[in-house]
Design a protein around this motif. Structure first.
Motif, PDB file in Angstrom:
ATOM      1  N   ASN A 134       0.959  -1.057   0.061  1.00 43.78           N
ATOM      2  CA  ASN A 134       0.105   0.212   0.031  1.00 43.78           C
ATOM      3  C   ASN A 134       0.492   1.199   0.361  1.00 43.78           C
ATOM      4  N   MET A 135       2.348   0.650  -0.060  1.00 38.58           N
ATOM      5  CA  MET A 135       2.780   2.307  -0.305  1.00 38.58           C
ATOM      6  C   MET A 135       2.322   3.078  -1.265  1.00 38.58           C
ATOM      7  N   ALA A 136       2.640   4.530  -1.223  1.00 42.98           N
ATOM      8  CA  ALA A 136       1.949   5.122  -2.534  1.00 42.98           C
ATOM      9  C   ALA A 136       3.908   4.561  -3.693  1.00 42.98           C
ATOM     10  N   PHE A 143       1.967  10.889  -9.111  1.00 46.47           N
ATOM     11  CA  PHE A 143       0.963   9.812  -8.386  1.00 46.47           C
ATOM     12  C   PHE A 143       0.983   8.990  -9.966  1.00 46.47           C
ATOM     13  N   LYS A 146       0.251   2.156  -6.514  1.00 46.26           N
ATOM     14  CA  LYS A 146       0.103   1.817  -5.328  1.00 46.26           C
ATOM     15  C   LYS A 146       1.564   0.249  -4.809  1.00 46.26           C
ATOM     16  N   THR A 148       1.182  -3.425  -4.422  1.00 42.72           N
ATOM     17  CA  THR A 148       0.195  -4.182  -3.800  1.00 42.72           C
ATOM     18  C   THR A 148       0.695  -5.731  -3.213  1.00 42.72           C
ATOM     19  N   VAL A 157       4.362  -2.622  -8.287  1.00 40.79           N
ATOM     20  CA  VAL A 157       3.012  -2.247  -8.173  1.00 40.79           C
ATOM     21  C   VAL A 157       1.982  -2.043  -9.362  1.00 40.79           C
ATOM     22  N   THR A 213      -3.732  13.823  -5.159  1.00 40.76           N
ATOM     23  CA  THR A 213      -4.318  12.882  -4.012  1.00 40.76           C
ATOM     24  C   THR A 213      -5.067  13.783  -2.752  1.00 40.76           C
ATOM     25  N   ARG A 219      -4.920   6.102   2.799  1.00 41.45           N
ATOM     26  CA  ARG A 219      -3.939   5.007   1.339  1.00 41.45           C
ATOM     27  C   ARG A 219      -2.655   5.721   0.811  1.00 41.45           C
ATOM     28  N   GLU A 220      -3.271   7.509   1.205  1.00 39.29           N
ATOM     29  CA  GLU A 220      -2.380   7.788   0.126  1.00 39.29           C
ATOM     30  C   GLU A 220      -1.668   9.083   0.594  1.00 39.29           C
ATOM     31  N   VAL A 259       9.216   4.671  -4.597  1.00 38.38           N
ATOM     32  CA  VAL A 259       8.085   4.626  -3.366  1.00 38.38           C
ATOM     33  C   VAL A 259       8.368   5.274  -2.533  1.00 38.38           C
TER      34      VAL A 259
END
Length: 265
Positions: A134-136, A143, A146, A148, A157, A213, A219-220, A259
């Protein structure tokens, strides 16, 4: 007779191995599932082998970048594709200087699934560098997706262009009368525009407004540039607006990504 039995046994082993590899590859296509231990193990082996094979080319790239930083004349024996990748990497590194709230990890794209070209890609950074799910993920243009899935040496990603109805990003639209919030949840491959739905019909959104974002839901990170409004239409019930978002990113041609990791307190 013994020789024929040995050959037959060898063929059976090869056949079983091929089936096992095929099953592993089939399982790895699932977008919403974490890596199994076996998948992670083979993924890491493939990543290490890829790095070993590409090492001579990476060394050449670093030498070339040093020459550019000293304003030397571009070497004639370096091809045009390599020149383009160097410039892209330099811009990616410049981007890192502006992301003060996060530790940044610049990664190289290792591979993409040809059947799902706009869905996912694999990078050469993983748990070893502190990468987590879940890191952006960003590029110099903003952007793009993320994390996964994560193995020790690599990560997967999911791009914002992914054909996944469950993948939604909360966005903020900067208008003359303030910020408007909506959901980005689609991509048109022909027009190369992202879609944003659920925009208040009474909002003052116009073509050219910037979309970032929103940070809602945690989340982001908040405020990362995504693109600008290219087109506006009403939904079929005339209750809200649909926004078509234009980015400066060529999603079919990505070589480097960054990342974002939250700084440890």
């Amino acid at each position: 007779m013994y020789k024929k039995k040995k050959e037959r046994k060898k063929k059976i082993i090869i056949f079983i191995s091929c089936i096992a590899i095929f099953l592993l590859l089939s399982l790895s296509v699932t977008l919403s599932r974490n890596y199994t231990f076996v998948e992670s193990f083979f993924k890491d082996i493939a990543t290490v082998c890829n790095k070993v094979f590409m090492y001579p080319f990476t060394t050449l790239t670093k030498e070339k970048e040093e020459d550019l930083s000293k304003s030397y004349v571009i070497q004639k024996n370096v091809n045009g594709a390599l020149e383009k990748e160097i410039e892209e990497l330099k811009k990616e590194l410049d981007l890192n200087k502006t992301l003060t709230e996060y530790d940044t990890v610049t990664a190289t794209v290792l591979s993409r699934n040809k059947s799902y070209w706009f869905n996912t890609l694999t990078i050469d950074k993983g748990k070893k560098e502190g990468i987590k799910k879940n890191m952006a993920v960003v590029t110099k243009n903003g952007f793009v997706g993320k994390i996964t899935k994560v193995s020790y040496y690599s990560s997967e990603v999911k791009l914002i262009t992914a054909d996944d109805v469950n993948y939604k990003v909360s966005v903020g639209i900067s208008t003359d009368s303030g910020d408007t919030y909506a959901i980005m949840n689609g991509y048109d491959k022909k027009s190369k525009l992202l879609t944003v739905t659920g925009v208040d019909k009474m909002s003052a959104v116009k073509v050219g407004d910037v979309i970032t974002t929103s940070g809602l839901g945690g989340r982001e990170p908040r405020g990362i540039h995504i693109g600008t409004v290219a087109k506006i239409t009403n939904d079929k019930y005339n209750l809200s607006k649909n926004i078509y978002l234009e980015t400066g990113q060529d999603f079919s041609n990505i070589h480097y990504l960054t990342v974002l990791r939250e700084k440890s307190k």
